[in-house]
Design a protein around this motif. Sequence first.
Motif, PDB file in Angstrom:
ATOM      1  N   ASP A 117       0.807  -1.217   0.000  1.00 40.74           N
ATOM      2  CA  ASP A 117       0.000   0.000   0.000  1.00 40.74           C
ATOM      3  C   ASP A 117       0.841   1.268   0.000  1.00 40.74           C
ATOM      4  O   ASP A 117       0.453   2.277  -0.597  1.00 40.74           O
ATOM      5  CB  ASP A 117      -0.929   0.023   1.227  1.00 40.74           C
ATOM      6  CG  ASP A 117      -2.150  -0.859   1.065  1.00 40.74           C
ATOM      7  OD1 ASP A 117      -2.415  -1.316  -0.068  1.00 40.74           O
ATOM      8  OD2 ASP A 117      -2.843  -1.099   2.074  1.00 40.74           O
ATOM      9  N   ALA A 120      -7.916  -1.511  -8.366  1.00 41.75           N
ATOM     10  CA  ALA A 120      -8.613  -1.688  -7.087  1.00 41.75           C
ATOM     11  C   ALA A 120      -9.293  -3.051  -7.025  1.00 41.75           C
ATOM     12  O   ALA A 120      -9.234  -3.737  -5.994  1.00 41.75           O
ATOM     13  CB  ALA A 120      -9.639  -0.572  -6.896  1.00 41.75           C
ATOM     14  N   VAL A 137     -10.044  -3.914  -3.125  1.00 42.93           N
ATOM     15  CA  VAL A 137     -10.454  -2.716  -2.397  1.00 42.93           C
ATOM     16  C   VAL A 137     -11.373  -1.894  -3.290  1.00 42.93           C
ATOM     17  O   VAL A 137     -11.490  -2.137  -4.495  1.00 42.93           O
ATOM     18  CB  VAL A 137      -9.241  -1.868  -1.966  1.00 42.93           C
ATOM     19  CG1 VAL A 137      -8.327  -2.663  -1.032  1.00 42.93           C
ATOM     20  CG2 VAL A 137      -8.465  -1.348  -3.176  1.00 42.93           C
ATOM     21  N   LEU A 138     -12.005  -0.898  -2.716  1.00 44.16           N
ATOM     22  CA  LEU A 138     -12.812   0.023  -3.495  1.00 44.16           C
ATOM     23  C   LEU A 138     -11.914   1.033  -4.208  1.00 44.16           C
ATOM     24  O   LEU A 138     -10.845   1.385  -3.695  1.00 44.16           O
ATOM     25  CB  LEU A 138     -13.785   0.766  -2.589  1.00 44.16           C
ATOM     26  CG  LEU A 138     -14.872  -0.053  -1.913  1.00 44.16           C
ATOM     27  CD1 LEU A 138     -15.636   0.807  -0.908  1.00 44.16           C
ATOM     28  CD2 LEU A 138     -15.824  -0.627  -2.948  1.00 44.16           C
ATOM     29  N   SER A 190     -12.270   4.142  -4.346  1.00 39.84           N
ATOM     30  CA  SER A 190     -12.098   5.282  -3.437  1.00 39.84           C
ATOM     31  C   SER A 190     -11.018   5.003  -2.397  1.00 39.84           C
ATOM     32  O   SER A 190     -10.268   5.915  -2.002  1.00 39.84           O
ATOM     33  CB  SER A 190     -13.423   5.614  -2.749  1.00 39.84           C
ATOM     34  OG  SER A 190     -13.920   4.488  -2.042  1.00 39.84           O
ATOM     35  N   GLU A 191     -10.906   3.764  -1.953  1.00 42.92           N
ATOM     36  CA  GLU A 191      -9.850   3.398  -1.006  1.00 42.92           C
ATOM     37  C   GLU A 191      -8.480   3.481  -1.674  1.00 42.92           C
ATOM     38  O   GLU A 191      -7.520   3.987  -1.075  1.00 42.92           O
ATOM     39  CB  GLU A 191     -10.080   1.989  -0.479  1.00 42.92           C
ATOM     40  CG  GLU A 191     -11.306   1.816   0.401  1.00 42.92           C
ATOM     41  CD  GLU A 191     -11.478   0.372   0.837  1.00 42.92           C
ATOM     42  OE1 GLU A 191     -10.748  -0.071   1.753  1.00 42.92           O
ATOM     43  OE2 GLU A 191     -12.329  -0.322   0.245  1.00 42.92           O
ATOM     44  N   LEU A 192      -8.390   2.979  -2.891  1.00 44.64           N
ATOM     45  CA  LEU A 192      -7.131   3.052  -3.615  1.00 44.64           C
ATOM     46  C   LEU A 192      -6.745   4.507  -3.858  1.00 44.64           C
ATOM     47  O   LEU A 192      -5.565   4.871  -3.755  1.00 44.64           O
ATOM     48  CB  LEU A 192      -7.235   2.306  -4.945  1.00 44.64           C
ATOM     49  CG  LEU A 192      -5.987   2.327  -5.830  1.00 44.64           C
ATOM     50  CD1 LEU A 192      -4.787   1.721  -5.110  1.00 44.64           C
ATOM     51  CD2 LEU A 192      -6.250   1.594  -7.144  1.00 44.64           C
ATOM     52  N   SER A 193      -7.722   5.350  -4.144  1.00 47.88           N
ATOM     53  CA  SER A 193      -7.456   6.769  -4.361  1.00 47.88           C
ATOM     54  C   SER A 193      -6.842   7.401  -3.116  1.00 47.88           C
ATOM     55  O   SER A 193      -5.872   8.165  -3.205  1.00 47.88           O
ATOM     56  CB  SER A 193      -8.743   7.493  -4.749  1.00 47.88           C
ATOM     57  OG  SER A 193      -8.518   8.869  -4.964  1.00 47.88           O
ATOM     58  N   LEU A 194      -7.384   7.098  -1.962  1.00 46.44           N
ATOM     59  CA  LEU A 194      -6.837   7.633  -0.706  1.00 46.44           C
ATOM     60  C   LEU A 194      -5.417   7.129  -0.473  1.00 46.44           C
ATOM     61  O   LEU A 194      -4.541   7.882  -0.018  1.00 46.44           O
ATOM     62  CB  LEU A 194      -7.736   7.246   0.467  1.00 46.44           C
ATOM     63  CG  LEU A 194      -9.109   7.917   0.529  1.00 46.44           C
ATOM     64  CD1 LEU A 194      -9.956   7.297   1.625  1.00 46.44           C
ATOM     65  CD2 LEU A 194      -8.950   9.426   0.770  1.00 46.44           C
ATOM     66  N   THR A 195      -5.182   5.856  -0.787  1.00 45.26           N
ATOM     67  CA  THR A 195      -3.846   5.273  -0.633  1.00 45.26           C
ATOM     68  C   THR A 195      -2.840   5.974  -1.529  1.00 45.26           C
ATOM     69  O   THR A 195      -1.739   6.337  -1.092  1.00 45.26           O
ATOM     70  CB  THR A 195      -3.883   3.768  -0.958  1.00 45.26           C
ATOM     71  OG1 THR A 195      -4.709   3.100  -0.011  1.00 45.26           O
ATOM     72  CG2 THR A 195      -2.494   3.157  -0.930  1.00 45.26           C
TER      73      THR A 195
END
Length: 290
Positions: free
Chosen positions: A228, A263, A268-269, A271-276
């Motif tokens: 990550d 993703a 993962v979603l 949106s989660e990958l974007s935050l990562t």
Amino acid sequence: MFSDTHFHFHHLIERGLDGVEILSQLAERNTFFGLDIGTRSDDLLRRHVQLQETVSRLPENLREAADQMLYYSAGIWPDVDEIKNRTEAMKKLSDSIEAFADKSHLVAIGECGLDHHWNPGGADGRCESDFDQSVYEGERELFQMQIDLAKKMNLPVIVHSRDAFEDTLDCIKNMGYHKGIIHCYSYGKEEARQFLDLGWYIAFGGATTYTKKAKMDEMKELLRFVPDDRILMETDSPYLAPVPFRGQTNTPVLIEHCYHFVAQARGVLPSELSLTVDKNIKSLFRFENA
């Protein structure tokens, strides 16, 4: 959402695309970060002027957001002429960086590196016959000169490496500076391990979506393997448009399709990958307080 760590805005304009529309869509989507990549020794100032002129034509309510998300790299892609004239090219690059007014938005050196993919009929016009021993050695030297510049400036390096894994690894080990991105990653899991062990980030883009069924499990394993805290996403637009737009001109707006593909592979979603990815951008480019 959906930051893009590698695109070539001036090539989009050259292909007749509407730059105002592209930047407007990115600003409307609250894109955190977009990195316009250099490839020539003298292109930084021209690229900056072009992007700022485009931003000035955006609707007033979008200009600030667009201006804040746009960042620049400065570097020399391994073009044969630049390789042969590398001392002069490096001086031009250094002079352009010195003259660049928006220094807080100059965040990387590159793209630079090695390219041993032979495709004379392609956009790069890459011919093996052009690469005698002196050009091979000059290509390595030009790459290492730019790593040295990045080291002196304490900036990340955007590395272009195509069909040149061993030489690329050798060059970065020679320089002992391991801060940057292996862009448009095109090798396997074991090669990724060696880059990761040295501290490099790995960036994926539209090419991942072209994976054939026979290689899909291998690709998904690679996408899950990168931790990550080392994964980044890019378009390399106008090149490598993701499925279902393969063969068309790519733009940073299409980055969301790359996020969805990667993703899903990582479980993962988007949106989660974007935050990562945004967290990694803040760390690599020193935006820790952003």
